[in-house]
Design a protein around this motif. Structure first.
Motif, PDB file in Angstrom:
ATOM      1  N   UNK A   1     -95.906  43.775 -71.579  1.00 53.05           N
ATOM      2  CA  UNK A   1     -95.583  43.365 -70.441  1.00 53.05           C
ATOM      3  C   UNK A   1     -96.705  42.255 -70.745  1.00 53.05           C
ATOM      4  N   UNK A   2     -95.252  41.245 -70.755  1.00 57.08           N
ATOM      5  CA  UNK A   2     -96.346  39.794 -69.748  1.00 57.08           C
ATOM      6  C   UNK A   2     -96.208  39.288 -68.882  1.00 57.08           C
ATOM      7  N   UNK A   3     -97.424  38.823 -67.891  1.00 55.61           N
ATOM      8  CA  UNK A   3     -97.053  38.189 -66.673  1.00 55.61           C
ATOM      9  C   UNK A   3     -97.047  37.269 -66.276  1.00 55.61           C
ATOM     10  N   UNK A   4     -95.487  36.428 -65.501  1.00 58.44           N
ATOM     11  CA  UNK A   4     -95.797  35.394 -65.515  1.00 58.44           C
ATOM     12  C   UNK A   4     -96.779  34.827 -65.001  1.00 58.44           C
TER      13      UNK A   4
ATOM     14  N   UNK B   1    -104.646  45.917 -54.977  1.00 57.76           N
ATOM     15  CA  UNK B   1    -103.789  45.301 -55.985  1.00 57.76           C
ATOM     16  C   UNK B   1    -102.392  45.439 -55.625  1.00 57.76           C
ATOM     17  N   UNK B   2    -101.502  44.402 -56.094  1.00 58.94           N
ATOM     18  CA  UNK B   2     -99.436  44.507 -55.746  1.00 58.94           C
ATOM     19  C   UNK B   2     -99.042  43.635 -56.407  1.00 58.94           C
ATOM     20  N   UNK B   3     -97.784  43.570 -56.594  1.00 59.14           N
ATOM     21  CA  UNK B   3     -96.775  42.976 -57.840  1.00 59.14           C
ATOM     22  C   UNK B   3     -96.548  41.354 -56.145  1.00 59.14           C
ATOM     23  N   UNK B   4     -96.184  40.105 -56.689  1.00 57.11           N
ATOM     24  CA  UNK B   4     -95.767  39.361 -55.540  1.00 57.11           C
ATOM     25  C   UNK B   4     -94.307  39.269 -55.187  1.00 57.11           C
TER      26      UNK B   4
ATOM     27  N   UNK C   1    -112.870  37.319 -65.315  1.00 50.83           N
ATOM     28  CA  UNK C   1    -113.150  38.343 -66.606  1.00 50.83           C
ATOM     29  C   UNK C   1    -111.722  39.687 -65.890  1.00 50.83           C
ATOM     30  N   UNK C   2    -111.883  39.963 -64.900  1.00 52.46           N
ATOM     31  CA  UNK C   2    -109.615  40.491 -64.093  1.00 52.46           C
ATOM     32  C   UNK C   2    -109.058  39.933 -64.896  1.00 52.46           C
ATOM     33  N   UNK C   3    -108.803  38.586 -64.505  1.00 54.01           N
ATOM     34  CA  UNK C   3    -107.504  38.507 -64.725  1.00 54.01           C
ATOM     35  C   UNK C   3    -106.929  38.220 -66.481  1.00 54.01           C
ATOM     36  N   UNK C   4    -108.178  38.073 -66.895  1.00 50.10           N
ATOM     37  CA  UNK C   4    -108.402  37.955 -68.822  1.00 50.10           C
ATOM     38  C   UNK C   4    -107.829  39.473 -68.866  1.00 50.10           C
ATOM     39  N   UNK C   5    -108.693  40.417 -68.369  1.00 54.51           N
ATOM     40  CA  UNK C   5    -108.802  42.058 -68.884  1.00 54.51           C
ATOM     41  C   UNK C   5    -107.497  42.332 -68.807  1.00 54.51           C
ATOM     42  N   UNK C   6    -106.813  42.334 -67.249  1.00 55.10           N
ATOM     43  CA  UNK C   6    -105.844  42.518 -66.397  1.00 55.10           C
ATOM     44  C   UNK C   6    -104.179  42.204 -67.858  1.00 55.10           C
TER      45      UNK C   6
ATOM     46  N   UNK D   1     -96.857  38.532 -60.563  1.00 57.77           N
ATOM     47  CA  UNK D   1     -95.651  38.423 -61.236  1.00 57.77           C
ATOM     48  C   UNK D   1     -95.419  38.618 -62.611  1.00 57.77           C
ATOM     49  N   UNK D   2     -94.887  40.175 -62.473  1.00 58.84           N
ATOM     50  CA  UNK D   2     -95.545  41.125 -64.126  1.00 58.84           C
ATOM     51  C   UNK D   2     -93.880  41.300 -64.287  1.00 58.84           C
ATOM     52  N   UNK D   3     -92.738  40.191 -64.411  1.00 58.77           N
ATOM     53  CA  UNK D   3     -91.121  41.476 -65.256  1.00 58.77           C
ATOM     54  C   UNK D   3     -91.443  42.283 -65.702  1.00 58.77           C
ATOM     55  N   UNK D   4     -90.317  43.278 -65.330  1.00 57.55           N
ATOM     56  CA  UNK D   4     -90.002  44.912 -65.814  1.00 57.55           C
ATOM     57  C   UNK D   4     -91.156  46.050 -65.861  1.00 57.55           C
ATOM     58  N   UNK D   5     -91.685  45.608 -64.609  1.00 54.13           N
ATOM     59  CA  UNK D   5     -93.263  46.605 -63.940  1.00 54.13           C
ATOM     60  C   UNK D   5     -92.636  46.420 -62.381  1.00 54.13           C
TER      61      UNK D   5
END
Length: 144
Positions: free
Chosen positions: A73-76, A141-144, A59-64, A106-110
């Protein structure tokens, strides 16, 4: 939105009994459960806590993904793990004593600061988080 359902058939007592959980809506499978494997080594069986962890992480993955999209923004990739802990309840019995969520993406642009802010929004608006609001939920939470 549709509802989803599952059923469990249980046979025997708590300590020596066993059950089977069936995912009725999706027909995705049947899963064995027992109290000894719930409270100890899983030995190839699932538990209510593992099923809650699966529900919460998905659920959290979808909601994020939705929160990111609302911010252009679109996550890789988004990886979410949920660790659900069963503990004793004062006065007897058990309770879910905590849920630790870990999000890596991994989210480009943020940058990481903005990503953490968006992850917190996603966590607080996640339907499963809301349903489990009676327990302590932490978010890392953190970016890769």
């Amino acid at each position: 939105m549709p509802s989803r359902d599952a059923t469990t058939r249980w046979e025997g007592g708590l300590q020596n009994g066993k059950g089977t959980v069936t995912f009725d809506s999706s027909n995705a499978g049947q899963f064995d459960v027992s109290f000894p494997t719930r409270a100890g080594n899983p030995d190839g069986q699932t538990s209510p806590e593992e099923l809650i962890a699966a529900a919460h992480s998905s659920c959290l993955a979808m909601n994020l993904s939705g929160v990111l999209g609302a911010n252009d923004l679109v996550a890789d990739s988004i990886d979410v793990s949920a660790e659900v802990t069963l503990g004793p309840e004062s006065g007897g019995g058990f309770r879910i004593s905590g849920i630790a969520l870990t999000v890596r993406a991994t989210v480009p642009g943020v940058d990481n600061e903005k990503f953490v802010e968006l992850a917190k929004v996603a966590e607080s608006t996640c339907p499963v988080t809301k349903a489990l609001s009676g327990t302590t939920i932490t978010l890392d939470a953190a970016l890769n």
